[in-house]
Design a protein around this motif. Structure first.
Motif, short mmCIF file in Angstrom:
data_model
loop_
_atom_site.label_atom_id
_atom_site.label_comp_id
_atom_site.label_asym_id
_atom_site.label_seq_id
_atom_site.Cartn_x
_atom_site.Cartn_y
_atom_site.Cartn_z
N GLY A 275 0.81 -1.22 0.00
CA GLY A 275 0.00 0.00 0.00
C GLY A 275 0.84 1.26 0.00
N ILE A 276 1.84 1.30 0.87
CA ILE A 276 2.70 2.48 0.94
C ILE A 276 3.53 2.60 -0.33
N ALA A 277 3.92 1.46 -0.93
CA ALA A 277 4.67 1.49 -2.19
C ALA A 277 3.80 2.05 -3.31
N TYR A 278 2.49 1.68 -3.33
CA TYR A 278 1.56 2.23 -4.31
C TYR A 278 1.58 3.76 -4.24
N THR A 279 1.45 4.28 -3.00
CA THR A 279 1.33 5.72 -2.80
C THR A 279 2.61 6.44 -3.21
N LEU A 280 3.75 5.89 -2.82
CA LEU A 280 5.03 6.50 -3.18
C LEU A 280 5.27 6.44 -4.69
N ALA A 281 4.80 5.36 -5.33
CA ALA A 281 4.95 5.26 -6.78
C ALA A 281 4.11 6.33 -7.48
N ALA A 282 2.95 6.65 -6.90
CA ALA A 282 2.04 7.61 -7.52
C ALA A 282 2.41 9.06 -7.20
N MET A 283 2.92 9.33 -5.99
CA MET A 283 3.11 10.72 -5.55
C MET A 283 4.44 10.97 -4.88
N GLY A 284 5.38 10.03 -4.96
CA GLY A 284 6.62 10.14 -4.20
C GLY A 284 7.35 11.45 -4.39
N ASP A 285 7.39 11.98 -5.64
CA ASP A 285 8.12 13.21 -5.91
C ASP A 285 7.47 14.43 -5.27
N GLN A 286 6.20 14.31 -4.91
CA GLN A 286 5.48 15.47 -4.41
C GLN A 286 5.49 15.56 -2.88
N PHE A 287 5.69 14.43 -2.18
CA PHE A 287 5.68 14.46 -0.72
C PHE A 287 6.88 15.23 -0.18
N ASP A 288 6.62 16.10 0.80
CA ASP A 288 7.71 16.78 1.51
C ASP A 288 8.45 15.81 2.42
N SER A 289 7.70 14.93 3.06
CA SER A 289 8.32 13.94 3.95
C SER A 289 7.29 12.88 4.31
N ILE A 290 7.78 11.83 4.95
CA ILE A 290 6.93 10.78 5.51
C ILE A 290 6.79 11.06 7.00
N VAL A 291 5.56 11.10 7.49
CA VAL A 291 5.32 11.32 8.93
C VAL A 291 5.01 9.96 9.56
N ASP A 292 5.92 9.51 10.40
CA ASP A 292 5.78 8.21 11.07
C ASP A 292 5.15 8.45 12.44
N VAL A 293 3.92 7.96 12.64
CA VAL A 293 3.17 8.20 13.88
C VAL A 293 3.02 6.89 14.65
N THR A 294 3.25 6.98 15.95
CA THR A 294 3.03 5.85 16.86
C THR A 294 1.94 6.22 17.85
N LEU A 295 0.90 5.39 17.92
CA LEU A 295 -0.24 5.62 18.82
C LEU A 295 -0.27 4.57 19.91
N ALA A 296 -0.69 4.98 21.10
CA ALA A 296 -0.85 4.02 22.20
C ALA A 296 -1.90 4.54 23.17
N TYR A 297 -2.64 3.60 23.74
CA TYR A 297 -3.61 3.88 24.80
C TYR A 297 -3.23 2.95 25.96
N PRO A 298 -2.16 3.26 26.69
CA PRO A 298 -1.56 2.30 27.63
C PRO A 298 -2.45 1.89 28.78
N GLU A 299 -3.47 2.68 29.10
CA GLU A 299 -4.36 2.33 30.22
C GLU A 299 -5.73 1.86 29.73
N ASN A 300 -5.90 1.76 28.43
CA ASN A 300 -7.17 1.30 27.83
C ASN A 300 -6.84 0.35 26.68
N LEU A 301 -6.21 -0.76 27.00
CA LEU A 301 -5.66 -1.64 25.97
C LEU A 301 -6.72 -2.44 25.23
N ASP A 302 -7.76 -2.88 25.90
CA ASP A 302 -8.67 -3.86 25.31
C ASP A 302 -9.70 -3.24 24.36
N LYS A 303 -10.41 -2.19 24.81
CA LYS A 303 -11.48 -1.60 24.01
C LYS A 303 -11.39 -0.08 24.08
N PRO A 304 -10.37 0.51 23.45
CA PRO A 304 -10.19 1.96 23.58
C PRO A 304 -11.34 2.79 23.03
#
Length: 290
Positions: free
Chosen positions: A202-231
């Motif tokens: 999926g990410i390769a599809y997107t980079l193949a289509a628009m790679g030259d136009q992106f300023d950067s890749i934003v790598d996001v990490t999400l966590a709900y450490p106190e609500n693990l089961d059903k956030p």
């Protein structure tokens, strides 16, 4: 009892907010279809994005009014509203969409998500996402593609058509690289403690289509450490207590640009790059959950 009353109230408010903002977006889309020039169509797109911003802002208000959340956010200081970004993230629940929109709605252009084809038929939401030019992807199993080889590459064509619409308006394209929400039953033995195996297509599809136009890749990490089961349910019931968001920018360079579909050495290199990103993300999540 209070938690279940909040659940009913918040479901009602979220549906009402979604129906209201989706209707505005669909009306704008109808006008956009008959506008005569590209500049007017771009203006209509910006108005539709403003309606999505309103949806995210109201959701943020509902979230903060219902929960006493400790927000733990780091990163994103170098982002800008008029840029083009590819955002990748781990995926835990429906809460992720609300959180990403709340956290980044004033930092980057409103996120556009890659969605499963089935979501097109969800009342209000499906039509609004279509009106916002979000890509709807139809996934085929390997066995199906063997029987129907003519279907190969259709996701790439869909991605290219969708990304072509983003070239004239600053856009953030979001890709949940795991392809599905995390749960321990799906994890099995993949070498990660808090993640599923990343899917590079999926990410390769997107980079193949628009790679030259992106300023950067934003790598996001999400966590709900106190609500693990059903956030998501906990959020609607007013039980969400802590949301952790970490983001960093990665360059769009020769390491992530190449012919993924025909160049096998590059494909292996790209998969190794993504595997390294995911390994670092898993180590970060281990620290967060400590």
């Amino acid at each position: 009892m209070l938690a279940y009353l909040l659940l009913v109230l918040n479901i009602f408010l979220v549906i009402l907010n979604s129906a209201f903002c989706s209707t505005i977006i669909c009306i704008i889309a109808l006008f956009k279809l008959v506008l005569p020039t590209a500049s007017l169509k771009a203006l209509a797109t910006r108005l539709a994005n403003k309606a999505m911003w309103l949806w995210a802002t109201i959701n943020a208000w509902i979230l903060s009014a219902s929960n006493r959340v400790e927000w733990d956010i780091e990163g994103g200081e170098d982002l800008k509203k008029d840029g083009w970004y590819l955002m990748i993230s781990n995926h835990l629940s429906w809460t992720d969409i609300v959180v990403l929109c709340c956290v980044f709605k004033d930092k980057v252009p409103m996120p556009k998500f890659f969605l499963k084809q089935q979501l097109l038929y969800v009342p209000f939401i499906g039509m609004a996402c279509w009106a916002l030019d979000m890509p709807f992807m139809r996934r085929y199993s390997r066995e199906y593609l063997i029987r129907h080889p003519e279907k190969r590459g259709q996701d790439l064509q869909t991605t290219r058509r969708s990304c072509a619409k983003f070239k004239h308006t600053p856009t953030t394209v979001v890709n949940y690289v795991e392809g599905t929400r995390f749960c321990h039953s799906k994890k099995k033995r993949n070498g990660y403690e808090h993640l599923l195996q990343p899917k590079s297509g999926g990410i390769a599809y997107t980079l193949a289509a628009m790679g030259d136009q992106f300023d950067s890749i934003v790598d996001v990490t999400l966590a709900y450490p106190e609500n693990l089961d059903k956030p998501f349910k906990d959020m609607l019931m007013g039980r969400m207590t802590k949301i952790v968001v970490r983001s960093r920018t990665l360059p769009v360079n020769e390491e992530v640009q190449g012919d993924y579909f025909n160049d096998k050495p590059y494909k292996r290199q790209f998969q190794q790059w993504l595997s390294n990103v995911w390994q670092e993300k898993d180590e970060l999540l281990k620290e967060i959950h400590k």
